[in-house]
Design a protein around this motif. Sequence first.
Motif, mmCIF file in Angstrom:
data_model
loop_
_atom_site.group_PDB
_atom_site.id
_atom_site.type_symbol
_atom_site.label_atom_id
_atom_site.label_comp_id
_atom_site.label_asym_id
_atom_site.label_seq_id
_atom_site.Cartn_x
_atom_site.Cartn_y
_atom_site.Cartn_z
ATOM 1 N N ALA A 74 0.676 -1.283 0.137
ATOM 2 C CA ALA A 74 -0.076 -0.120 -0.204
ATOM 3 C C ALA A 74 1.010 0.984 0.253
ATOM 4 C CB ALA A 74 -0.809 0.132 1.111
ATOM 5 N N ILE A 75 1.630 1.168 0.804
ATOM 6 C CA ILE A 75 2.604 2.360 0.699
ATOM 7 C C ILE A 75 3.646 2.336 -0.328
ATOM 8 C CG2 ILE A 75 4.961 3.235 1.499
ATOM 9 C CD1 ILE A 75 4.026 1.770 3.728
ATOM 10 N N SER A 76 3.932 1.314 -1.030
ATOM 11 C CA SER A 76 4.776 1.261 -2.191
ATOM 12 C C SER A 76 3.512 1.986 -3.821
ATOM 13 C CB SER A 76 5.509 0.088 -2.889
ATOM 14 O OG SER A 76 6.506 0.077 -1.434
ATOM 15 N N GLU A 77 2.586 1.435 -3.977
ATOM 16 C CA GLU A 77 1.248 2.103 -5.018
ATOM 17 C C GLU A 77 0.899 3.671 -4.554
ATOM 18 O OE1 GLU A 77 -1.616 -0.545 -6.489
ATOM 19 O OE2 GLU A 77 -2.438 0.102 -4.728
ATOM 20 N N GLY A 78 0.887 3.538 -2.915
ATOM 21 C CA GLY A 78 0.945 5.100 -2.746
ATOM 22 C C GLY A 78 1.856 5.411 -3.424
ATOM 23 N N SER A 79 2.570 4.981 -3.200
ATOM 24 C CA SER A 79 4.220 6.028 -3.446
ATOM 25 C C SER A 79 4.829 6.762 -4.980
ATOM 26 C CB SER A 79 5.364 5.537 -3.103
ATOM 27 O OG SER A 79 5.561 6.096 -1.374
ATOM 28 N N ASN A 80 3.436 5.504 -5.934
ATOM 29 C CA ASN A 80 3.425 5.599 -6.952
ATOM 30 C C ASN A 80 4.813 4.431 -7.906
ATOM 31 O OD1 ASN A 80 2.536 5.199 -10.004
ATOM 32 N ND2 ASN A 80 2.900 7.344 -10.219
ATOM 33 N N CYS A 81 5.659 3.821 -7.299
ATOM 34 C CA CYS A 81 7.060 3.479 -7.006
ATOM 35 C C CYS A 81 6.515 2.520 -8.257
ATOM 36 C CB CYS A 81 7.706 3.134 -5.876
ATOM 37 S SG CYS A 81 9.698 2.153 -6.515
ATOM 38 N N PRO A 82 7.152 1.566 -9.170
ATOM 39 C CA PRO A 82 6.569 0.665 -10.152
ATOM 40 C C PRO A 82 7.198 -0.597 -9.623
ATOM 41 C CG PRO A 82 6.433 2.401 -11.338
ATOM 42 C CD PRO A 82 7.282 2.710 -9.942
ATOM 43 N N LEU A 83 8.891 -0.350 -9.244
ATOM 44 C CA LEU A 83 9.287 -1.360 -8.264
ATOM 45 C C LEU A 83 9.287 -1.674 -7.794
ATOM 46 C CD1 LEU A 83 12.767 -1.623 -9.073
ATOM 47 C CD2 LEU A 83 12.454 -2.347 -7.064
ATOM 48 N N CYS A 84 8.473 -0.807 -6.589
ATOM 49 C CA CYS A 84 8.589 -1.793 -5.346
ATOM 50 C C CYS A 84 7.107 -2.084 -5.092
ATOM 51 C CB CYS A 84 9.270 -0.568 -4.307
ATOM 52 S SG CYS A 84 9.821 0.013 -3.754
ATOM 53 N N THR A 85 5.920 -1.413 -6.167
ATOM 54 C CA THR A 85 5.050 -2.692 -6.028
ATOM 55 C C THR A 85 4.218 -3.875 -6.489
ATOM 56 O OG1 THR A 85 3.926 -0.320 -6.287
ATOM 57 C CG2 THR A 85 2.313 -1.898 -6.942
#
Length: 183
Positions: A74-85
């Motif tokens: 959820a944090i990675s998606e909220g940060s719009n980080c394709p790699l971590c998401t």
Amino acid sequence: MPRISPLPYNEATPDVQVAFDAHVTDYPGSRITNMKATLGRSLLSFQVYMQWYPLYEQVKAILGDRLAYLYAHAISEGSNCPLCTTFFRRIIIDNGERPEDLQLTDHEQAVIDFGSAIALHKGEVSDAVYAPISERYTDAEIVVLVAFAGQMIATNVFNNVLDVKIDEYLYPYLPLTQPQTNP
């Protein structure tokens, strides 16, 4: 194309090679990914960012394995980080779930909303989002959850700023459709 290419192992200084080897030994199943190899261009940066691992272990002790990786997703998606998401999509899928169709309890949803809000609103979390967290977790546990969110966001920022490419092993876990951006 990444802004800074990952450091090949054979071009790393002996100190960085030792750090890479220790990381893989200390965290079985881990690997030197594109992000970690890019961080390897600065030994101290690599060491600081790898503190994510012990912090994540504390998050798992507080939330349990499943909710910990959903929180990180959820944090990675909220940060719009394709790699971590994509990294956390892999964990979700490998655990038998579909990221687009998660079955969540009210409590799990509250934790995910908390993580997402931290990332989306740069730490400005409303009382309504914070209340369910403060009612369930101790002050010390909340500090760990927020510190982890900050570390996760730092990782997201690093990957986004340097356009670190998604590792090939994650390709099967990419969403079928990618968000459209305006030129």
